[in-house]
Write an enzyme that holds these catalytic residues in place. Structure first.
Site, short mmCIF file in Angstrom:
data_model
loop_
_atom_site.label_atom_id
_atom_site.label_comp_id
_atom_site.label_asym_id
_atom_site.label_seq_id
_atom_site.Cartn_x
_atom_site.Cartn_y
_atom_site.Cartn_z
N ASN A 13 38.81 40.58 40.78
CA ASN A 13 38.29 39.26 40.86
C ASN A 13 39.07 38.50 39.52
OD1 ASN A 13 36.91 38.77 43.26
ND2 ASN A 13 35.06 39.30 42.25
N HIS B 65 36.07 37.07 51.37
CA HIS B 65 37.85 36.97 50.80
C HIS B 65 38.38 36.86 52.14
CE1 HIS B 65 36.98 38.42 46.71
NE2 HIS B 65 36.08 39.23 47.44
#
Length: 496
Positions: free
Chosen positions: A133, A60
């Site tokens: 997510n 990320h």
């Protein structure tokens, strides 16, 4: 001429607030002489410049974010005692960070990848972090495999390049990944913008009400902008046209007052249902069918303010699933339990021991802690005790807070999810292919998989992966095999 050019500028200072005598010239002995060590301002500038970067997130790394609020729209007090959810109309400040997963800081926004959807709720009981997510499921269900999975998706040590062969090697040896890979290879693997995708808590969590009754829950943030995706070709074209497309789109939308919003829907399972449900409800590779547990709308999330300093407020933002306020707790989901340790440990390494004292990470509620010292600490205990128990009116824990635990048989085991009738890895992916995707979506799925598996994936790995796709659906497996030019005509029962 605008006001900013008419105003008299402030005097440049060092970081200690001392006025600087020059913005352009170093202190030297004569115009061509050596530089002097006493020019502390130039030394500070160079030394600070050398230390501007902190280690990027292992996963990320490339992302963006904005601030806003969450508003409760339905009474959920019969399910949870969490204070920020206790009143219809109540608003809680939030920070939402979006991200790709596998790419580095400079990678393109529109590559095929899951997207992070991490929310920090600044509640009156402390920070609540929901780290999810844009997919309701994940590749693996056990934290033992997480680092191996990430290694297979990142750069290889020999040539420092990413490898489709390594990706498919791991996926084809890990059947539990097939549901998420199916999702990833649809066009939802390339969302058009951050605003046009859903967000999910993904894991199963526990809600606990004031009467100590417990419920299992899943979070679904449904975009009010509608789902919009790029095709594979459109996504690839945008990586060249504007690698920061998602970041730019989010900032520009908020700047012009087009505030993105999401509706929060919750799936709620009675606590006792989990023991005899048809598959393990804590398995992160599976969804709960909405026919079994229909979603109820409980709130709305709105983003209405961009960060003023991206590094300070987004790059230094920390999210950790272990930050759960009273009334919310974890489930036996092994991946979630692993993340309770992993995330705060990563922040301590990346941005420092006292990362929770960085303004963007500070809770709105008061902090009364026995922690002390460490690099970059500025909140101090004064003359208060730094240990417990103590006799000097130091803070005391509240034993009346409901502990977010669950009953177990006390056994310590290393086991897979094999206790339920439908604990297979293929059924839900097959349902997605046959009953959810349109004919066009199925065509795109096949093309995306074939294109991806054609990028340097060795034949024996392709063949192994196709055996998994046959178990998802024979038609899907056949079409992928044909697309790859492989003569495989296995029946489902032959590969199980």
């Amino acid at each position: 001429m605008s006001d900013q050019f008419e105003k008299k500028p402030p005097v440049t200072t060092t970081d200690a607030g001392i006025p600087a005598t020059s913005d352009e010239h170093s202190l030297s002995v004569g115009p061509n002489g050596p530089l002097l060590l006493q020019d502390h301002y130039v030394i500070q500038k160079m030394a600070q410049f050398n230390r501007e970067r902190v280690p990027e997130r292992v996963v990320h790394a490339k992302g963006s974010g904005a601030f806003g609020y969450f508003e409760v729209t339905a009474d959920v007090t019969k399910y949870t005692s969490a204070a920020f959810l206790n009143t219809v109309g109540k608003r809680t400040p939030v920070l939402l960070r979006f991200s790709t997963v596998a790419g580095e800081q400079g990678s393109a926004d529109t590559v095929r990848d899951p997207r992070g959807f991490a929310i920090k709720f600044y509640t009156e009981e402390g920070n609540y972090d929901l780290v999810g997510n844009n997919t309701p499921i994940f590749f693996v269900r056990d934290p033992s495999k997480f680092s191996d999975f990430i290694h297979s998706q990142k750069r290889m040590p020999g040539d420092d390049m990413r490898s489709s062969n390594a990706q498919w090697d791991f996926w084809s040896l890990s059947p539990e990944t097939i549901h998420q890979v199916t999702f990833l290879m649809t066009d939802r693997g390339t969302p058009r913008t951050y605003r046009h995708m859903d967000g999910f808590g993904s894991h199963t969590f526990m809600w606990i009400n004031a009467q100590s009754e417990k419920f299992w829950v899943k979070y679904h943030f449904k975009t009010e902008q509608g789902i919009e995706n790029f095709t594979d070709a459109e996504a690839k074209a945008m990586t060249a046209e504007d690698p920061d497309f998602h970041r730019r789109d989010l900032r520009e939308a908020i700047d012009k007052g087009d505030f993105p919003a999401w509706r929060l829907d919750m799936q709620i399972m009675p606590f006792a249902d989990a023991a005899n449900y048809r598959f393990n409800p804590f398995d992160l590779t599976k969804v709960w069918p909405h026919s079994d547990y229909p979603a109820i709308t409980v709130g709305r999330l709105v983003l209405d303010r961009n960060p003023e300093n991206f590094f300070a407020e987004i790059e230094q933002a920390s999210f950790e699933p272990s930050n759960m306020v009273p009334g919310i707790g974890p489930s036996p989901d092994k991946m979630l339990l692993g993340r309770l340790f992993s995330y705060p440990d990563a922040h301590r390494y990346r941005i420092g021991t006292n990362y929770l004292q960085v303004p963007v990470n500070q809770p709105k509620s008061e902090v009364h802690s026995y922690n002390k010292d460490g690099s970059m600490r500025y909140r101090h205990n004064g003359n208060q005790p730094v240990y417990a128990p103590n006799s000097y009116s130091g803070p005391q824990a509240n034993p009346n807070i409901i502990e977010p635990g669950w009953e177990t048989d006390g056994a310590l085991v290393r086991s897979a999810y094999t206790l339920h009738a439908e604990d297979d890895d293929f059924g839900q992916a097959g349902t997605l292919y046959r009953h959810v995707l349109s004919p066009e979506d199925r065509d795109h799925l096949v093309n995306n998989i074939v294109n991806h598996m054609s990028q340097g994936v060795e034949k024996f790995i392709q063949e192994r992966a196709i055996k998994l796709w046959y178990q998802v659906d024979p038609d899907l497996g056949t079409r992928i095999a044909q697309g790859l030019g492989l003569a495989i005509s296995l029946q489902v029962e032959e590969v199980k």
